[in-house]
Design an enzyme around this catalytic site. Structure first.
Site, mmCIF file in Angstrom:
data_model
loop_
_atom_site.group_PDB
_atom_site.id
_atom_site.type_symbol
_atom_site.label_atom_id
_atom_site.label_comp_id
_atom_site.label_asym_id
_atom_site.label_seq_id
_atom_site.Cartn_x
_atom_site.Cartn_y
_atom_site.Cartn_z
ATOM 1 N N SER A 289 13.199 -25.922 3.019
ATOM 2 C CA SER A 289 13.341 -25.022 4.169
ATOM 3 C C SER A 289 14.542 -24.102 4.017
ATOM 4 C CB SER A 289 13.508 -25.833 5.462
ATOM 5 O OG SER A 289 12.290 -26.381 5.863
ATOM 6 N N ASP B 232 9.234 -18.672 12.017
ATOM 7 C CA ASP B 232 9.644 -20.073 12.129
ATOM 8 C C ASP B 232 9.614 -20.473 13.602
ATOM 9 O OD1 ASP B 232 11.604 -22.522 11.820
ATOM 10 O OD2 ASP B 232 11.129 -21.861 9.787
ATOM 11 N N HIS C 256 15.585 -24.753 13.959
ATOM 12 C CA HIS C 256 15.194 -24.634 12.550
ATOM 13 C C HIS C 256 15.186 -23.176 12.094
ATOM 14 C CE1 HIS C 256 12.513 -24.905 8.970
ATOM 15 N NE2 HIS C 256 13.072 -26.112 8.836
#
Length: 630
Positions: A448, A245, A279
């Protein structure tokens, strides 16, 4: 007269199928206990690699459903339709995948599962004096019992096994009637005390409805993955989850991380997967934030280690070599599971051949050839998955999102490629997880969050069943998912929905199915009464598989520490004996077992031994190592 004779013969033939003894008295310790058979509950034992869904479907007209499972014991309790108990028991006893079946007994004064006495196919017996193996075997032949293992700390005591139709209460009574037996009783499975689900002490766990939904935000109670129930069996200890990621914050206080991170431009280093965007840190927390440490939040696999990988830099651009390098590094550095929550929405996303080959490398080489399952966020565009070839790849597991009401989140992508759903945002609550700045966020979501949640559950599965390959992990997650919203989902005959995949992730059921899917351990038992006699038993092989036994005179301590499947190298002399030389090299019977007895061995001889199963594919399996003195 002929009709009467035929009727009598018929009744005699079918007598074993009638289970009319609904109240029975048995000796337990110093008490005569009255046990009552339930009219609507049946306990049965299943063999390894048990297919739960197919089994329940085949018995659907006789049962209400599965009442309770004991996967470590390979048995379960079924709730039966009125009047069907005896018929069900008879059918179960004829099935090859069932080891035993009996009505559920309980102490008459007790209600509920605490009073259950579950009859298995095992009982314990204590013989008087010092009988020889041959004398013991003669007594067991009378009652059709097999010797499983000696009770090592109690001379003359043994664990016995019965065939599927055997009744341990009856056999125990028959054995006690013999002059050679001191006592005998069933090896009951019964309630020993209350074990509550593990509830972590992390301050924000109460917000994490996706792990345990108690109605937070007005949501639907139970619309969650059943995290606390799953943690009774596994917490992710020893597992490594690669998060490809934006990276993961180095030294985050609520994340256990590998010592190195990786990014394609700079390679591996202690700070090379630092996360400026947040994230990746959020994904990592969903998968494996440290639990029960009285700090922040809890992840699905809260004792797993995060392998941080930074593929997505500030620009959001990357090359196929960048992508492939991340999967190769994750695989080569011990990733058990790989999770991905990236890719553009709204446009086709072709999969370059080089990247596809890196997927194949991960599932082909990872975990010593068993494969590291790859999870992928299905996408947040409320559009078909098909044009996104990463999510649609045969090598990846596509995870959609549901909300805290067990409804499909309106942004979640759909299609035949969708494997299953996992709780995320879209209702009245989002996902609480770790964030950069050593902090937390209460507003993560999308698919996600769904993908790393599924990756965490995969880590729980692999903790309890490390021999599963990547395909089996995906199968278990799909098969164990809850079929939520059946009307809207319109599941097909294969259990798949275009909108919901195979249903919503259920961590508890997945872990229980993984435990039940494990093969029974190969077990070697050598019994002797110390006068030069021997009974050798090997159990839990595949039918007719070849086996060898290594006998070693070099007594090692601790037992099982030798280099040849736990015994010393001199065992090679017997391991390489020609086929047919008993008891060194032969085959299992149709039930996957071997029994052999002899006398005349030199008294006082001490050795260690191990059995090795040799299947046709030569995927050898070793048994326990034992030490015995004749």
């Amino acid at each position: 007269m002929l009709r009467v004779s035929i009727l009598i013969i018929a009744l005699c033939c079918f007598a074993p199928l009638v289970f009319g003894q609904d109240v029975r008295t048995t000796r337990l310790g110093k008490q005569d206990v009255e046990l009552t058979a339930s009219p609507d509950l049946v306990v049965f034992g299943f063999r390894s690699r048990f297919n739960r869904e197919r089994f329940l479907e085949e018995l659907g007209n006789l049962i209400v459903g599965l009442k309770e499972r004991f996967p470590g014991r390979r048995c379960a309790v079924l709730e039966v339709r009125p009047g069907s108990r005896d018929e069900l028991v008879a059918i179960l006893r004829r099935r090859r995948d069932v080891r035993f079946a009996h009505p559920v007994y309980s102490i008459a004064s007790e209600a509920g599962r605490k009073g259950w006495y579950l009859l298995t196919n095992q009982l314990v017996v204590k013989f008087a004096g010092a009988p020889t193996v041959n004398q013991i075997q003669r007594d067991l032949d009378r009652v059709e019992a097999q010797l499983m293992a000696p009770i090592s700390w109690l001379p003359g005591a043994f664990l016995l096994r019965l065939p599927p139709g055997g009744d341990a209460m009856e056999v125990a009574q028959e054995l006690v009637a013999l002059r050679s037996v001191t006592w005998a009783h069933p090896n009951w499975l019964r309630f020993l005390g209350q074990r509550n689900d593990i509830i972590p002490n992390d301050p924000l766990f109460g917000n994490q409805w996706h792990l345990q939904n108690t109605g937070q935000g007005g949501g639907l109670v139970g619309a969650d993955i059943k995290g606390p129930a799953a943690w009774d069996h596994a917490t992710g200890a020893g597992m490594t989850i690669a998060v490809i990621d934006t990276g993961v914050q180095v030294a985050h206080p609520d994340l256990l991380q590998y010592s190195l991170g990786y990014d394609p431009l700079n390679g591996a280093g202690p700070t090379n997967a630092q996360d400026p965007a947040g994230h990746g840190t959020r994904c990592a927390g969903v998968a494996a934030a440290i639990g029960n440490n009285n700090n922040q939040v809890c992840g699905a696999a809260y004792e797993a280690t995060i392998l941080p990988i930074s593929l997505l830099d500030g620009s959001g651009f990357g090359t196929p070599t960048d992508e492939a390098g991340c999967f190769i590094w994750a695989t080569d550095n011990g990733a058990d599971v790989i999770t991905n929550s990236w890719g553009p929405d709204g446009i086709p996303f072709p999969l370059p051949t080089l990247v596809e080959q890196s997927f194949a490398y991960a599932v082909g080489v990872g975990r010593n050839g068993l494969g590291s399952p790859i999870f992928w966020a299905a996408g947040n565009g409320n559009e078909p998955i098909g044009p996104d070839e990463y999510v649609a790849s045969v090598y990846t597991i596509a995870v959609g999102a549901t909300d805290n009401f067990d409804l499909r989140s309106n942004y979640s992508d759909y299609g035949p490629e969708l494997d299953f759903m996992a709780p995320s945002s879209g209702g009245t609550r989002s996902i609480s997880t770790t964030d950069i700045g050593s902090s937390t966020t209460l507003s993560f979501g999308g698919t996600s969050s769904a993908a790393p949640l599924a990756a965490g559950v995969a880590a729980l599965i692999l903790e309890v069943a490390p021999d599963l390959n990547w395909v089996q992990v995906g199968d278990i997650l799909r098969d164990s998912a809850d079929k939520i919203q059946p009307a809207a989902a319109n599941y097909n005959t294969s259990g798949h929905s275009l909108l919901y995949g195979h249903g919503r992730l259920n961590a508890e059921q997945a872990v229980l199915d993984a435990i039940a899917n494990q093969p029974d351990p190969l077990t070697l038992s050598i019994t002797t009464t110390g006068v030069g006699d021997i009974l050798v038993q090997i159990q839990n092989m595949a039918p007719f598989n070849v086996w060898v036994i290594g006998f070693s005179l070099q007594i090692l301590s601790p037992i099982g520490s030798g280099p040849i499947y736990g015994v010393a190298p001199d065992a090679l002399q017997t391991i390489f004996m020609p086929y047919g030389v008993i008891p060194f090299h032969s085959s299992a019977d149709a039930n996957g077992n071997f029994y052999w007895g002899a006398t005349g061995l030199p008294a006082g001889l001490t050795l260690q031994a191990v059995a090795i199963e040799v299947p046709p594919d030569y995927n050898f399996r070793g048994s326990n190592v034992i030490q015995v003195t004749f």
